[in-house]
Write a protein that holds these residues in place. Sequence first.
Motif, PDB file in Angstrom:
ATOM      1  N   HIS A 184       0.828  -1.223   0.000  1.00 28.43           N
ATOM      2  CA  HIS A 184       0.000   0.000   0.000  1.00 28.43           C
ATOM      3  C   HIS A 184       0.853   1.260   0.000  1.00 28.43           C
ATOM      4  N   LEU A 185       2.112   1.167   0.465  1.00 26.67           N
ATOM      5  CA  LEU A 185       2.997   2.330   0.461  1.00 26.67           C
ATOM      6  C   LEU A 185       3.252   2.827  -0.958  1.00 26.67           C
ATOM      7  N   ILE A 186       3.235   1.909  -1.909  1.00 27.92           N
ATOM      8  CA  ILE A 186       3.402   2.316  -3.305  1.00 27.92           C
ATOM      9  C   ILE A 186       2.113   2.923  -3.830  1.00 27.92           C
ATOM     10  N   PHE A 187       1.027   2.206  -3.649  1.00 26.85           N
ATOM     11  CA  PHE A 187      -0.217   2.573  -4.322  1.00 26.85           C
ATOM     12  C   PHE A 187      -0.940   3.748  -3.671  1.00 26.85           C
ATOM     13  N   ASN A 188      -0.894   3.856  -2.345  1.00 27.03           N
ATOM     14  CA  ASN A 188      -1.633   4.920  -1.668  1.00 27.03           C
ATOM     15  C   ASN A 188      -1.079   6.298  -1.972  1.00 27.03           C
ATOM     16  N   GLU A 189       0.252   6.392  -2.130  1.00 28.92           N
ATOM     17  CA  GLU A 189       0.887   7.694  -2.320  1.00 28.92           C
ATOM     18  C   GLU A 189       1.203   7.999  -3.781  1.00 28.92           C
ATOM     19  N   ALA A 190       0.915   7.051  -4.663  1.00 28.74           N
ATOM     20  CA  ALA A 190       1.263   7.252  -6.069  1.00 28.74           C
ATOM     21  C   ALA A 190       0.282   8.198  -6.748  1.00 28.74           C
ATOM     22  N   SER A 191       0.822   9.069  -7.600  1.00 26.13           N
ATOM     23  CA  SER A 191      -0.041   9.930  -8.413  1.00 26.13           C
ATOM     24  C   SER A 191      -0.710   9.065  -9.482  1.00 26.13           C
ATOM     25  N   LYS A 192      -1.682   9.633 -10.171  1.00 24.76           N
ATOM     26  CA  LYS A 192      -2.393   8.879 -11.209  1.00 24.76           C
ATOM     27  C   LYS A 192      -1.437   8.469 -12.323  1.00 24.76           C
ATOM     28  N   ALA A 193      -0.554   9.391 -12.717  1.00 28.96           N
ATOM     29  CA  ALA A 193       0.407   9.084 -13.778  1.00 28.96           C
ATOM     30  C   ALA A 193       1.367   7.982 -13.351  1.00 28.96           C
ATOM     31  N   LEU A 194       1.811   8.069 -12.094  1.00 29.28           N
ATOM     32  CA  LEU A 194       2.732   7.067 -11.566  1.00 29.28           C
ATOM     33  C   LEU A 194       2.041   5.715 -11.451  1.00 29.28           C
ATOM     34  N   LEU A 195       0.797   5.720 -11.024  1.00 28.68           N
ATOM     35  CA  LEU A 195       0.023   4.490 -10.887  1.00 28.68           C
ATOM     36  C   LEU A 195      -0.176   3.830 -12.251  1.00 28.68           C
ATOM     37  N   ASN A 196      -0.457   4.631 -13.261  1.00 26.36           N
ATOM     38  CA  ASN A 196      -0.615   4.090 -14.613  1.00 26.36           C
ATOM     39  C   ASN A 196       0.670   3.447 -15.105  1.00 26.36           C
ATOM     40  N   GLN A 197       1.793   4.082 -14.762  1.00 28.64           N
ATOM     41  CA  GLN A 197       3.093   3.539 -15.172  1.00 28.64           C
ATOM     42  C   GLN A 197       3.355   2.197 -14.491  1.00 28.64           C
ATOM     43  N   ILE A 198       3.049   2.112 -13.196  1.00 27.43           N
ATOM     44  CA  ILE A 198       3.245   0.865 -12.456  1.00 27.43           C
ATOM     45  C   ILE A 198       2.367  -0.241 -13.039  1.00 27.43           C
ATOM     46  N   GLU A 199       1.099   0.094 -13.309  1.00 30.63           N
ATOM     47  CA  GLU A 199       0.178  -0.899 -13.866  1.00 30.63           C
ATOM     48  C   GLU A 199       0.657  -1.403 -15.226  1.00 30.63           C
ATOM     49  N   SER A 200       1.195  -0.502 -16.035  1.00 30.28           N
ATOM     50  CA  SER A 200       1.687  -0.892 -17.357  1.00 30.28           C
ATOM     51  C   SER A 200       2.867  -1.846 -17.238  1.00 30.28           C
ATOM     52  N   ILE A 201       3.787  -1.526 -16.330  1.00 26.98           N
ATOM     53  CA  ILE A 201       4.969  -2.370 -16.164  1.00 26.98           C
ATOM     54  C   ILE A 201       4.593  -3.738 -15.620  1.00 26.98           C
ATOM     55  N   VAL A 202       3.634  -3.772 -14.679  1.00 28.70           N
ATOM     56  CA  VAL A 202       3.181  -5.059 -14.124  1.00 28.70           C
ATOM     57  C   VAL A 202       2.648  -5.952 -15.240  1.00 28.70           C
ATOM     58  N   LYS A 203       1.921  -5.360 -16.175  1.00 28.68           N
ATOM     59  CA  LYS A 203       1.353  -6.141 -17.273  1.00 28.68           C
ATOM     60  C   LYS A 203       2.418  -6.633 -18.245  1.00 28.68           C
ATOM     61  N   LEU A 204       3.481  -5.867 -18.419  1.00 23.82           N
ATOM     62  CA  LEU A 204       4.457  -6.179 -19.453  1.00 23.82           C
ATOM     63  C   LEU A 204       5.677  -6.955 -18.962  1.00 23.82           C
ATOM     64  N   ILE A 205       6.015  -6.812 -17.696  1.00 25.70           N
ATOM     65  CA  ILE A 205       7.298  -7.329 -17.221  1.00 25.70           C
ATOM     66  C   ILE A 205       7.311  -8.852 -17.117  1.00 25.70           C
ATOM     67  N   ARG A 206       6.164  -9.483 -17.131  1.00 28.24           N
ATOM     68  CA  ARG A 206       6.089 -10.943 -17.065  1.00 28.24           C
ATOM     69  C   ARG A 206       6.871 -11.582 -18.204  1.00 28.24           C
ATOM     70  N   SER A 207       6.841 -10.935 -19.387  1.00 31.32           N
ATOM     71  CA  SER A 207       7.524 -11.501 -20.549  1.00 31.32           C
ATOM     72  C   SER A 207       9.045 -11.490 -20.384  1.00 31.32           C
ATOM     73  N   LYS A 208       9.531 -10.739 -19.400  1.00 29.63           N
ATOM     74  CA  LYS A 208      10.960 -10.714 -19.110  1.00 29.63           C
ATOM     75  C   LYS A 208      11.348 -11.797 -18.098  1.00 29.63           C
ATOM     76  N   GLY A 209      10.377 -12.604 -17.695  1.00 29.33           N
ATOM     77  CA  GLY A 209      10.644 -13.653 -16.715  1.00 29.33           C
ATOM     78  C   GLY A 209      10.666 -13.157 -15.290  1.00 29.33           C
ATOM     79  N   VAL A 210      10.041 -12.002 -15.031  1.00 29.85           N
ATOM     80  CA  VAL A 210      10.039 -11.396 -13.700  1.00 29.85           C
ATOM     81  C   VAL A 210       8.642 -11.484 -13.093  1.00 29.85           C
ATOM     82  N   GLY A 211       8.562 -12.007 -11.883  1.00 29.57           N
ATOM     83  CA  GLY A 211       7.298 -12.083 -11.170  1.00 29.57           C
ATOM     84  C   GLY A 211       7.253 -11.097 -10.026  1.00 29.57           C
ATOM     85  N   LEU A 212       6.128 -10.407  -9.856  1.00 29.16           N
ATOM     86  CA  LEU A 212       5.948  -9.435  -8.772  1.00 29.16           C
ATOM     87  C   LEU A 212       4.923  -9.980  -7.785  1.00 29.16           C
TER      88      LEU A 212
END
Length: 509
Positions: free
Chosen positions: A293-321
């Motif tokens: 929640h420390l990431i998501f509660n304080e994140a701006s909308k732009a920052l949150l969108n960036q995090i969501e995008s990376i979460v969706k894409l980074i799996r193809s790099k073999g990285v699990g969050l």
Amino acid sequence: MDRNTSFFNHIQEGNTNKGEFITLGSAMLDGKTVTNAFVNVPLKTMNRHGLIAGATGTGKTKTLQVLAENLSEKGVPVLLMDIKGDLSGLAQPSPGHAKIDERHAQIGLPFNPKAFPVEILTLSKQNGVRLRATISEFGPVLISRILDVTETQAGIISVIFKYCDDNKLPLLDLKDFKKILQYTTDEGRDEFEEAYGRISTASTGAILRKIVEIEQQGGDLFFGEKSFEVDDLLRVDETGRGYINIIRLTDIQDKPKLFSTFMLSLLAEIYSTFPEQGDSGRPELIMFIDEAHLIFNEASKALLNQIESIVKLIRSKGVGLYFVTQNPTDVPEAVLSQLGLKVQHALRAFTAKDRKAIKLAAQNYPDTEYYDTAEILTSLGTGEALVSALDEKGRPTPLAATMMRAPMSRMDILTDSELQALLSDSKLVKKYNDEIDRESAYELLNKKIEEAEADELKEKAQKEKEALKKAESKKSSRRSSSRMNPIVKVLTSATFIRSVFGILTKVMK
């Protein structure tokens, strides 16, 4: 077929794994552990992300520890965010306990105490490998999103990065960034406007205030050199076990801006650096983000969108969050929908809001004839959890209330002497802990300003010298003109005049 046998077969349906897998524990039915009804997670699907949730004291951290240990044993490196400071014990074997032996007997697994290869990292002045990144590595887009600036201000930041690139001005730390912002609207305004157009002091002032906010939360320690290379997170020891990299964040809970800045930069760097892995048999790296929640509660909308995008894409790099938090609702739905493994420890229903949250949480799990999911969420004991995973074909496995296995390492922190011994043997401490402050934009611009001031003083002195010379020339000219010619001086002298008058007198006579 009785209920227990039917349930056992039901659980086994989810264990048709041909590749490597991790055993989390054994399934439970009607409050009792069904021995050898193992709940397995295929290693192949561990890069599909996950969630570990539950109320305080229900065993989330121990589940995280179990997953980290088993991943390390399989040769998969791990990165842990240690917010509470209770994960360093992974470097030492468990001392064992009668209750642990009893638990493992119920599960049907032997208990083997072990220590694991651990690297301690830090964002602050705490002991550990220093994590740093430069402003240039972030780039104008990421910096703008972190600072949460307006579109106009983001454009100014992009132009400033372009100016620095064109003029070979390295942007390494916050003082570089602050200096170039000041320079473009002060000493270097004319030069900057000529090539890139005018920017307002109001906009640069607003950006500076955002930078100060990051600086006050410890950003001056994070931005700089030597930059941490994400490939160093992928090390294995001489026996082939993956390193467990623990980032000490106990002093950063009140600095959410810095924490989200670091997380976003790390994910962005991993995504841009790691090669595409496709659907391989094992993940490249698994990251556990405690107190998500420390990431998501304080994140701006732009920052949150960036995090969501990376979460969706980074799996193809073999990285699990894997997000660790008290309630699933702490994680945005767009992220929650991407998670393959869910380990839900007990939730407490103290208020109407809690009861509503439990009903919502229950809806995140597959329906089953063996459990009333909403009811069992409030009756799970410590070290017990509802587990829903994906099989090797990406299908949800049967939902299982699970008696979780105990960690093989110590469930406590390292002593000061143990920590010092660990750090003294670290190759990464030697690599990253010497602070570097090479010549960058701050020094180069100061030098440029000093040279400009020196040239200005020199030009001023030259003008003053020329003016003085001119004034002296005029003065000299006046003096020379006022000086009498010698002939005139003789002709006008009193003696000469008396003589002339004497001659004339004689002639007249």
